[in-house]
Each structure stands twice: as C-alpha cells, then as structure tokens.
Design a protein around this motif. Structure first.
Motif, PDB file in Angstrom:
ATOM      1  N   PRO A   1       0.375  -1.784  -0.116  1.00 53.53           N
ATOM      2  CA  PRO A   1      -0.305  -0.145  -0.011  1.00 53.53           C
ATOM      3  C   PRO A   1       1.180   1.466  -0.048  1.00 53.53           C
ATOM      4  N   ALA A   2       0.465   2.448  -1.033  1.00 51.25           N
ATOM      5  CA  ALA A   2       1.032   2.936  -1.224  1.00 51.25           C
ATOM      6  C   ALA A   2       0.663   4.436  -1.615  1.00 51.25           C
ATOM      7  N   THR A   3       0.811   5.977  -1.157  1.00 50.48           N
ATOM      8  CA  THR A   3      -0.347   7.578  -1.618  1.00 50.48           C
ATOM      9  C   THR A   3       1.218   7.342  -2.834  1.00 50.48           C
ATOM     10  N   CYS A   4       0.396   8.144  -3.865  1.00 51.29           N
ATOM     11  CA  CYS A   4       0.583   9.167  -4.938  1.00 51.29           C
ATOM     12  C   CYS A   4       0.254  10.402  -4.647  1.00 51.29           C
ATOM     13  N   SER A   5       0.094  10.764  -5.847  1.00 49.21           N
ATOM     14  CA  SER A   5       0.346  12.625  -5.818  1.00 49.21           C
ATOM     15  C   SER A   5      -0.255  12.587  -7.344  1.00 49.21           C
ATOM     16  N   VAL A   6      -1.003  12.741  -7.616  1.00 44.85           N
ATOM     17  CA  VAL A   6      -1.638  12.776  -9.114  1.00 44.85           C
ATOM     18  C   VAL A   6      -2.299  13.716  -9.203  1.00 44.85           C
ATOM     19  N   ASN A   7      -1.613  14.670 -10.299  1.00 42.36           N
ATOM     20  CA  ASN A   7      -3.053  16.046 -10.514  1.00 42.36           C
ATOM     21  C   ASN A   7      -2.857  15.967  -9.349  1.00 42.36           C
ATOM     22  N   ASP A   8      -2.514  16.919  -8.432  1.00 38.86           N
ATOM     23  CA  ASP A   8      -2.575  17.378  -6.932  1.00 38.86           C
ATOM     24  C   ASP A   8      -3.279  16.567  -6.120  1.00 38.86           C
ATOM     25  N   SER A   9      -3.851  15.619  -6.603  1.00 34.98           N
ATOM     26  CA  SER A   9      -4.456  14.831  -5.485  1.00 34.98           C
ATOM     27  C   SER A   9      -3.610  12.958  -4.677  1.00 34.98           C
ATOM     28  N   LEU A  10      -4.220  14.139  -3.707  1.00 31.01           N
ATOM     29  CA  LEU A  10      -3.430  12.435  -3.704  1.00 31.01           C
ATOM     30  C   LEU A  10      -4.261  10.740  -3.894  1.00 31.01           C
ATOM     31  N   ILE A  11      -3.932   9.616  -3.723  1.00 25.10           N
ATOM     32  CA  ILE A  11      -4.957   8.570  -4.417  1.00 25.10           C
ATOM     33  C   ILE A  11      -4.421   7.790  -3.865  1.00 25.10           C
ATOM     34  N   LYS A  12      -4.600   6.176  -3.108  1.00 21.78           N
ATOM     35  CA  LYS A  12      -4.320   5.301  -2.344  1.00 21.78           C
ATOM     36  C   LYS A  12      -3.736   4.451  -3.762  1.00 21.78           C
ATOM     37  N   THR A  13      -3.171   4.048  -4.264  1.00 26.04           N
ATOM     38  CA  THR A  13      -2.391   2.576  -4.486  1.00 26.04           C
ATOM     39  C   THR A  13      -1.968   1.226  -3.640  1.00 26.04           C
ATOM     40  N   LEU A  14      -1.598   0.791  -4.772  1.00 25.33           N
ATOM     41  CA  LEU A  14      -1.054  -0.663  -4.352  1.00 25.33           C
ATOM     42  C   LEU A  14      -0.222  -1.089  -5.380  1.00 25.33           C
ATOM     43  N   ILE A  15       1.154  -1.019  -4.878  1.00 27.39           N
ATOM     44  CA  ILE A  15       2.135  -1.428  -5.707  1.00 27.39           C
ATOM     45  C   ILE A  15       2.930  -2.765  -5.724  1.00 27.39           C
ATOM     46  N   THR A  16       2.701  -3.741  -7.170  1.00 23.98           N
ATOM     47  CA  THR A  16       3.707  -4.790  -6.914  1.00 23.98           C
ATOM     48  C   THR A  16       4.387  -4.646  -7.919  1.00 23.98           C
ATOM     49  N   ALA A  17       5.933  -5.156  -7.119  1.00 24.85           N
ATOM     50  CA  ALA A  17       6.961  -4.593  -8.177  1.00 24.85           C
ATOM     51  C   ALA A  17       8.668  -5.452  -7.325  1.00 24.85           C
ATOM     52  N   GLU A  18       9.121  -5.169  -8.325  1.00 23.63           N
ATOM     53  CA  GLU A  18      10.188  -6.679  -8.118  1.00 23.63           C
ATOM     54  C   GLU A  18      11.508  -5.742  -8.985  1.00 23.63           C
ATOM     55  N   LYS A  19      13.100  -5.622  -6.903  1.00 22.44           N
ATOM     56  CA  LYS A  19      14.035  -5.297  -7.950  1.00 22.44           C
ATOM     57  C   LYS A  19      14.886  -6.308  -8.739  1.00 22.44           C
ATOM     58  N   TYR A  20      15.953  -6.357  -9.453  1.00 20.08           N
ATOM     59  CA  TYR A  20      16.734  -6.141 -10.147  1.00 20.08           C
ATOM     60  C   TYR A  20      17.783  -5.937  -8.814  1.00 20.08           C
ATOM     61  N   GLU A  21      19.395  -6.650  -9.987  1.00 17.74           N
ATOM     62  CA  GLU A  21      20.767  -5.909  -9.144  1.00 17.74           C
ATOM     63  C   GLU A  21      21.042  -5.187  -9.888  1.00 17.74           C
ATOM     64  N   ASN A  22      20.611  -3.945 -10.459  1.00 14.38           N
ATOM     65  CA  ASN A  22      21.544  -3.437 -11.148  1.00 14.38           C
ATOM     66  C   ASN A  22      20.985  -2.007 -10.676  1.00 14.38           C
ATOM     67  N   GLY A  23      19.607  -2.640  -9.038  1.00 14.07           N
ATOM     68  CA  GLY A  23      19.113  -1.140  -8.399  1.00 14.07           C
ATOM     69  C   GLY A  23      18.161  -0.756  -9.740  1.00 14.07           C
ATOM     70  N   ASP A  24      17.339  -1.206 -10.858  1.00 17.01           N
ATOM     71  CA  ASP A  24      16.477  -1.084 -11.562  1.00 17.01           C
ATOM     72  C   ASP A  24      15.317  -1.830 -10.681  1.00 17.01           C
ATOM     73  N   VAL A  25      13.679  -1.495 -10.426  1.00 13.68           N
ATOM     74  CA  VAL A  25      12.401  -1.470 -10.771  1.00 13.68           C
ATOM     75  C   VAL A  25      11.609  -2.160 -11.333  1.00 13.68           C
ATOM     76  N   GLU A  26      10.716  -2.859 -11.916  1.00  7.45           N
ATOM     77  CA  GLU A  26       9.494  -2.738 -12.141  1.00  7.45           C
ATOM     78  C   GLU A  26       8.569  -3.453 -11.741  1.00  7.45           C
ATOM     79  N   ALA A  27       7.320  -2.185 -11.402  1.00  5.79           N
ATOM     80  CA  ALA A  27       6.509  -2.081 -10.515  1.00  5.79           C
ATOM     81  C   ALA A  27       5.163  -2.025 -11.478  1.00  5.79           C
TER      82      ALA A  27
END
Length: 598
Positions: A132-158
C-alpha cells in the motif's frame, strides 16, 4: 423438552449474515487482493505497444494484472526508465521515460513515507506484492497498491493500481464491520461465525468470555461451532441436530460442558451462510445459556413425578371436573370411595357428577361458591355410591377460569367423612337423647324451649311437669334394670298420647316434661293432661310381675306464668308439688272418713 423458537433469532441471524458478508469482503480486499479487483479499477489497460522496455516476465504479469500504471525506475537514483501511456498521462510526463532522462523522479509522485517503506521492503525481500502506498496525481493524493521486483542493477519494475475509490468502500465496510462488532459485542449471548476451514473469523465478546478462543480448542470440547459436520450434513440431518423449521438451514443443538467448574447447558442455533449459487461457505450461530431453563425443566419434571405419585397413591380422592360436570381425571382413592373398581370404570359409568350429588341444592350452592370465591374449602355433602348407598364427603376445590372469567375446570380433593358424620350424629343423638327411655333429654328440652321462646310465639303453650309416684320401690324390690324398662314404657306411652306438634322429654330420674303447643283452653289442657296420667297408671307387666304406677302433674302456661325456661319450669314444678299435696290430703281425708265410718 423442546423450547419455543426465539422470535428474535431470524433478525439476529440476518444481522450476523450481513456482518459475515461485510467481514469477508473486508478480508478479501485487505489480504487476498484478487485480480478481478484490478480489472474494475483501471482507467486504462497497458497494451503490448507500451511495454517495449519491460522484461517478458513483467509483460506477462502486466497483461493479467489490469494495472493502471506500469513503470520501471531505478531505486537508487529515482530515475524513471520506462512507463506506460496511462502512467505518463496520469503523472503529466511529456517525454517518454525510455529516453533515459532524469527530469522526472519517482519521488515526485510517491510520498516520502511510501517511498521509504517501499525501498526498505525491496532491499530486504527483493520483491513486494500489493504494497500500500500513497501517490500524488494531478495534485491529488490517491491510494495505490504496488507489486514490484528489484533487480541487481537497482532497477525496479512495478505495477501500480489505483484503489482510492475502493479504499473508501473498504473504509466504509470496515466502519460498518466495527459498528456491527460493537453491536454483537453488546449482546449478552455468545455469537460466532465459522468458515469451512474450521476457522472463526468472528466471535463476539460474550463468546470469548464464555468459551475462550474458538480457534484454540485442543480438546474439541466445543464441537457445536465446528462447520465441517454441520456443512457435511446439510443435505442429511445429523442425529444431534434438529431443524427448527422445515426446508430451512437453521439447526438447533443442545450442548453441555463444564466452565469454571460449573456444569452448563447451552442451546445453539446455527444457520448456514451460502453464496448466490447455493454453495455453503460457513455458518453463523448463537449459543444461549439454558442452564437455568434446564433446572426449571428438571424441577418441573420432578414436580410432575411427585404429583403423579401423590395422585395415584393419595388416600384422598382427587378429581378434575370440567365446567359442564364431566369427570376427566380421577385417582384410585376416589373410585374406591364411590364404589367403583377403577378410575377407568368410574369415568366410563359416570357421565356427569350430577349423579353423585344426593341433594341438587347442595351442588348449586357449591358451584355458586366456586364462581364467587374461586376456591371452596371443606364443603360437606352427601353423595350416592355405585350401589345406591349414601355417604358423606368433604370437598375442597379450586376453580380454573379463562381470561374472560369463564369457568373452565375444577380441581378437587375429596375425603370420605361418612364415619365421622355418623359419629357426629351419634354424639349429637347421645347429647340430646335419653339413653334409658330413648326420648329427648334435658339438653334437648332446653334447646327446644330456647328455639320456641326465640320466635316469641303468638299462641300460648303449656309446660306439663310429670312426676311418678311410688317408683322407688320398683328399683329397690326388682332392681334398676326393671326400673329402666318401666321408665321406657312410660316414656313410650307419653309420646303415643301426645300430638305431633307436642314435645316430650325426660327431665331426669322419674320426672318427665311435655310441651303442649297451641293450647289456650283450660278444658283442653286438663283433658290432655288427664289422658297422659291415665296412660301412665295402666298396669305394666314385666316377667310375670304387674307394676302399677301413678303420677302427679303440674302445669305452667306461656306467657301467663313466665317467658323464660327457668320461670316456666319452676312454675310447673310448683304446680306439680301442689297437686301432690292436694292428692295426699285427699287420701288422708278419705282414710279418716273410712275410719270414722268403721
């Protein structure tokens, strides 16, 4: 003993059912995160054209996720390397992130708290799901769910989905769930919800206080809330349950256990929870403490047993009589009292209690007392036995009336007092009858005169005092047995020569009293008195011996000589002695005359 259905169980079941549905919805949204939710949330779906910078594995997940934003960024630098069109539109990114520029960083749409938490989880686990995370979109706060994976080079796909709308719904569900929990916790009876996995998503405070943790029951002593057996037997009723109503999934079970060293009884009413397709996914139940009711039922059974023992073994007769006079229940003692072989024979041969009462007037008086006082105690009456003989009984009854005051039945206890009545009659007879002559004695005389004087009669009556002459020699010469026989014969002659309206009594010894009613003529009075004396003087033959008795009589009249018993008897006694004196003087004169002539 079956109990009456609780009128509030259906309302409570509906409330519990709603609670269970809301709870399960809350559970699924907060833990399960089903993919079908994602499909309802997005304003746009990622297309293959927008995923050129994503790995094949990520693309595969992305296609099935229904994600709104698909993004690739470096966790350390914050640079967004790839983002789909939906994400660019929502975040206001003009250039594509695929160019690798760093003008737009992830910190520009993720809140500090969400970014720090996400980084911590990815550094620790390399992968997060539905964070669960909070994002700012068009100056509005929205509630989100993030599914992500981190790789060795520090990149994250979400993959990021907007759950703001559904978060609000979830919040409402949670509020309603808390509200329902508060209501159920306020209930004094234990309430539980059980699923098919033998888990209890919900138990109220009363349940926990009474039974403890429903999911921590190593000895399975509380098997009444287990769902498996209940669900398994929904098509076939188990032996330990019974349907409360036909064609319903509400079952009622009685359950007993020891809690805090106290043996307790519970009645558990359970209702299955079904999906729209009819599949059962759990049950909701209410456990009511019926220990007190069980004690009352046991006391009632004990009382009933004692009553039956008393009913069938009592020495007194017991009967239930309907308002129309029909006997509906009698015990053996009553059947015996009335001369019947058994209660069954009495009920068959006596259609109505009218035939038992000897005097209809007594029955009417008794029923009137029942209607007026509702209770009758110790009412004595004469009854007719099967063989036609007469007996006496005393009856105590309690009338049963309906709400309108109409008599429904009478519960009665009857005792046979025939011997008692006979003894009373005999005692009364002995108290008022002279045992020697078998006519009224002095007590009866006084009672008769008291009654007569109390009425203050208009017509005159006379008291005749009779004293036998020369009776003592009979007792002396022939014995008291002979003397008693002579007294009895004289008493019979007095009664025979009196009218029916007159009264005869032995005053004592050789003295008798005759009350002549309605006599105000001196001639008639003298004639009746002379007849009585003549009857006495007739010879009496006993055992071959002739006994001749004479008598003297004195008379007093009411009201001339008095208006009390004492005055009348005293005046009659004085008159009698005057007659004796005159009789003796007459005899002396006769003897002197005879001597003078000799």
């Amino acid at each position: 003993m079956p109990s009456a259905p609780n009128p509030y169980i259906f309302i409570l079941a509906l409330l519990l059912y709603t609670c269970a549905v809301l709870f399960l919805a809350f559970f699924f949204i907060s833990h399960k995160k089903p993919t079908w939710v994602y499909g309802l949330l997005g304003k746009g779906i990622v297309t293959p054209k927008e995923t050129d910078s994503f790995t094949p594995q990520f693309r595969s997940s992305l296609y099935s996720s229904g994600a709104i934003i698909a993004i690739r960024f470096n966790l350390d630098t914050g640079i967004i390397k790839a983002i789909n069109k939906t994400g660019r539109d929502l975040l206001g990114i003009k250039e594509t992130a695929n160019s690798g520029h760093n003008k737009f960083l992830h910190k520009q749409f993720l809140s500090d708290e969400s970014r720090e938490g996400l980084s911590k989880e990815l550094n620790l686990h390399k992968r997060v799901k539905n964070y669960p995370a909070t994002c700012s979109v068009n100056d509005s706060l929205i509630k989100t769910l993030i599914t992500a994976e981190k790789y060795e080079n520090g990149d994250v796909e979400a993959m990021i989905i907007d759950i703001t709308k559904h978060f609000n719904i979830y919040q409402q569900i949670e509020d309603q769930n808390i509200f329902l929990q508060n209501i159920l916790n306020a209930l004094p009876v234990p309430v539980f919800v059980r699923n098919t996995n033998e888990q209890s998503p919900f138990t109220n405070k009363a349940f926990n206080d009474t039974f403890g943790d429903a999911d921590n029951d190593p000895f399975e002593i509380y098997d009444f809330h287990a769902a498996t057996d209940f669900i398994k037997h929904t098509l076939k009723e188990p032996e330990y349950t019974r349907p409360q109503q036909a064609n319903t999934s509400i079952f009622q079970t009685e359950f007993s256990t020891t809690i805090n060293d106290e043996f307790r009884h519970f009645e558990v009413q359970r209702r299955s929870l079904k999906k729209r397709n009819g599949q059962i996914f759990g049950l909701v139940g209410v456990a009511t403490d019926i220990t007190h009711r069980k004690q009352i039922e046991q006391d009632l059974r004990d009382t009933t047993r004692r009553y039956k023992n008393l009913f069938w073994n009592a020495a007194e007769g017991i009967a239930t009589i309907q308002s129309d006079g029909r006997l509906t229940a009698v015990n053996p003692a009553l059947a015996t009292m009335f001369g019947y072989n058994s209660p069954k024979q009495l009920l068959e041969l006596v259609p109505n209690t009218e035939v038992i009462w000897r005097n209809p007037e007594q029955r009417l008086e008794y029923l009137q007392m029942i209607h007026e006082k509702k209770t009758v105690i110790g009412y004595d009456l004469e009854f007719v036995r099967k063989n036609g003989t007469i007996g006496w009984m005393t009856i105590s009854s309690n009338g049963k009336f309906d709400a309108h005051g109409n008599l429904k039945s009478i519960e009665s206890i009857v005792s046979d007092i025939t011997q008692k009545k006979q003894s009373e009659i005999e005692l009364k007879r002995c108290a008022t009858i002279d045992s020697t002559t078998e006519i009224s004695n002095r007590n009866a005389l006084e009672g008769y005169l008291n009654s007569l004087l109390a009425t203050k009669p208009n017509s005159a009556f006379a008291v005749v005092f009779i004293d036998l002459n020369n009776f003592k020699p009979i007792n002396d010469n022939h014995g008291h047995h002979t003397g008693d026989k002579v007294l009895k014969i004289i008493a019979q002659r007095l009664v025979a020569n009196c009218r029916k309206v007159d009264f005869t009594a032995r005053l004592g010894g050789d003295e008798f009293i005759v009350i002549l009613n309605g006599v105000d003529s001196k001639n008639i009075l003298s004639k009746i008195t002379k007849g009585l004396l003549d009857a006495i003087e007739k010879p009496i033959i006993l055992a071959g011996t002739t006994h001749t008795i004479s008598a003297s009589a004195g008379i007093s009249q009411y009201p001339e000589d008095g208006n009390t018993i004492t005055d009348l008897l005293k005046a009659a006694d004085a008159s009698m002695y005057e007659m004796k004196r005159l009789s003796k003087a007459s005899k002396i004169n006769e003897q002197l005359q005879l001597l003078a002539n000799s």
